[in-house]
Design an enzyme around this catalytic site. Sequence first.
Site, PDB file in Angstrom:
ATOM      1  N   ASP A 307       0.798  -1.230   0.000  1.00  0.00           N
ATOM      2  CA  ASP A 307       0.000   0.000   0.000  1.00  0.00           C
ATOM      3  C   ASP A 307       0.829   1.277   0.000  1.00  0.00           C
ATOM      4  O   ASP A 307       0.332   2.343  -0.361  1.00  0.00           O
ATOM      5  CB  ASP A 307      -0.952   0.009   1.204  1.00  0.00           C
ATOM      6  N   LYS A 334      -5.321  -4.112  -7.379  1.00  0.00           N
ATOM      7  CA  LYS A 334      -5.902  -3.277  -6.326  1.00  0.00           C
ATOM      8  C   LYS A 334      -7.085  -2.500  -6.921  1.00  0.00           C
ATOM      9  O   LYS A 334      -7.701  -2.949  -7.877  1.00  0.00           O
ATOM     10  CB  LYS A 334      -4.837  -2.346  -5.755  1.00  0.00           C
ATOM     11  N   ARG A 338      -2.131  -0.354 -10.117  1.00  0.00           N
ATOM     12  CA  ARG A 338      -1.356   0.743  -9.530  1.00  0.00           C
ATOM     13  C   ARG A 338       0.027   0.895 -10.162  1.00  0.00           C
ATOM     14  O   ARG A 338       0.551   2.003 -10.214  1.00  0.00           O
ATOM     15  CB  ARG A 338      -1.235   0.551  -8.013  1.00  0.00           C
ATOM     16  N   ARG A 381      -5.160   5.881  -3.179  1.00  0.00           N
ATOM     17  CA  ARG A 381      -3.715   6.020  -2.940  1.00  0.00           C
ATOM     18  C   ARG A 381      -3.006   6.733  -4.098  1.00  0.00           C
ATOM     19  O   ARG A 381      -1.998   7.401  -3.887  1.00  0.00           O
ATOM     20  CB  ARG A 381      -3.084   4.657  -2.656  1.00  0.00           C
TER      21      ARG A 381
END
Length: 430
Positions: A307, A334, A338, A381
Amino acid sequence: MQGIKVENSKLKGIVKVPPSKSMAHRAIICAALGGGVSIVENIDYSDDINATIDGMVALGAYIEKDGDRLTITGAFNKDNKRNAVRTIDCNESGSTLRFLVPVSLLFDGMTKFVGRGNLGKRPLDTYYNIFKNQGISYSTVEGKLSLKIKGILSSGEFTLPGNISSQFITGLLFTLPLLEGDSKIIISTELESKGYIDLTLSCMRDFGISIENNDYREFIIKGNQRYVSRNYRVEGDYSQGAFYLCAGALGSEVEIKDLRLDSLQGDKEVIEILERMGAKFNCGANLSCKTQNELVSTLIDGSQCPDIIPVISLVAALSKGRTEIINAGRLRIKECDRLRAIVTELNKLGAKIEEKEEGLVIHGVQELEGGVEVWSWKDHRIAMTLAIAATRCKKPIIIKDYDCVAKSYPRFFEDYKMLGGAIYEWSMGE
């Protein structure tokens, strides 16, 4: 489409990060699997946490919200009721889905799991294999999350590879102690994300459940255990604190409240990584990070801390030399891919990042140019990483779909502005 304009400005001040989402999920589930009443404090009502709260309510727990405090009457309380057919809306929370699938098999009746975003693309074959082996009835819809399950999980031996998401292992760990017989989880390969398993075992221990961990190769689980009701306070979240620690490494001056130095969170590895890159930490009443000299490259293993990889990639992009990020393939499944998002958006800003199948190769630059529109990929994120990137861009940037931060940190941009960040609403049109 919602957009926000972010200008170059350093962040400065003190901020309280949200409570650990990982620990909040776990504490809510442990409390809700008891038979008595527990108080769980320091809760932040992100989309993911609300999904887990609602999921445990669907399974028979009674949960009352009062500010940042939950009063939870466990699902095994004799006065609680549950429907024979219930739906759990996981929204986009992979934790809610994978934690509650086996938990739902503690109860008679049928449970339907639904969700949105990329959640339907996240593999569940580990559970499907268990269903087939135990004769548990289930049905799915290809391409989206619409899973119906009916049956009761039986105790026994469960063999899982170590390179799958630890969420599968955690889901079984929550469930197996409540079954009549003893069970064993055997890990057939090296276990990734051990830190998340440590969090699970720690929280379960706090709620009275004992599990024997044989060096992460097997977990011995006695049956007929019971979760004990208690009061519990959720600690601060290192995966969110990492954004401000990285901002500090990049020239901001942020002190972070509520991060425990003795935390078992795997994302605490952000401290070790930044130290290798040349950052220094002040561990007084609050935790802060700064860099006196230029940052340098390092090798980063993403297997235990996926993460924090987006924002660590940003720091690497502004560090001298060649940084390689390895063992990060799971970032592709995710909320978005990402790895591709990091490469696409940070390169728009002037970074030099190459995409590999399982990671990234990053060639450091001195500054980012900015002056462009970037997209969050509707991933919290990525959105927060881009906001931190703006503190090192020569020109303002516009972040599209910034409101996805609600998934884990709803007040992120309020805190960012409170710390001196220069942000403005921006109309994107249709």
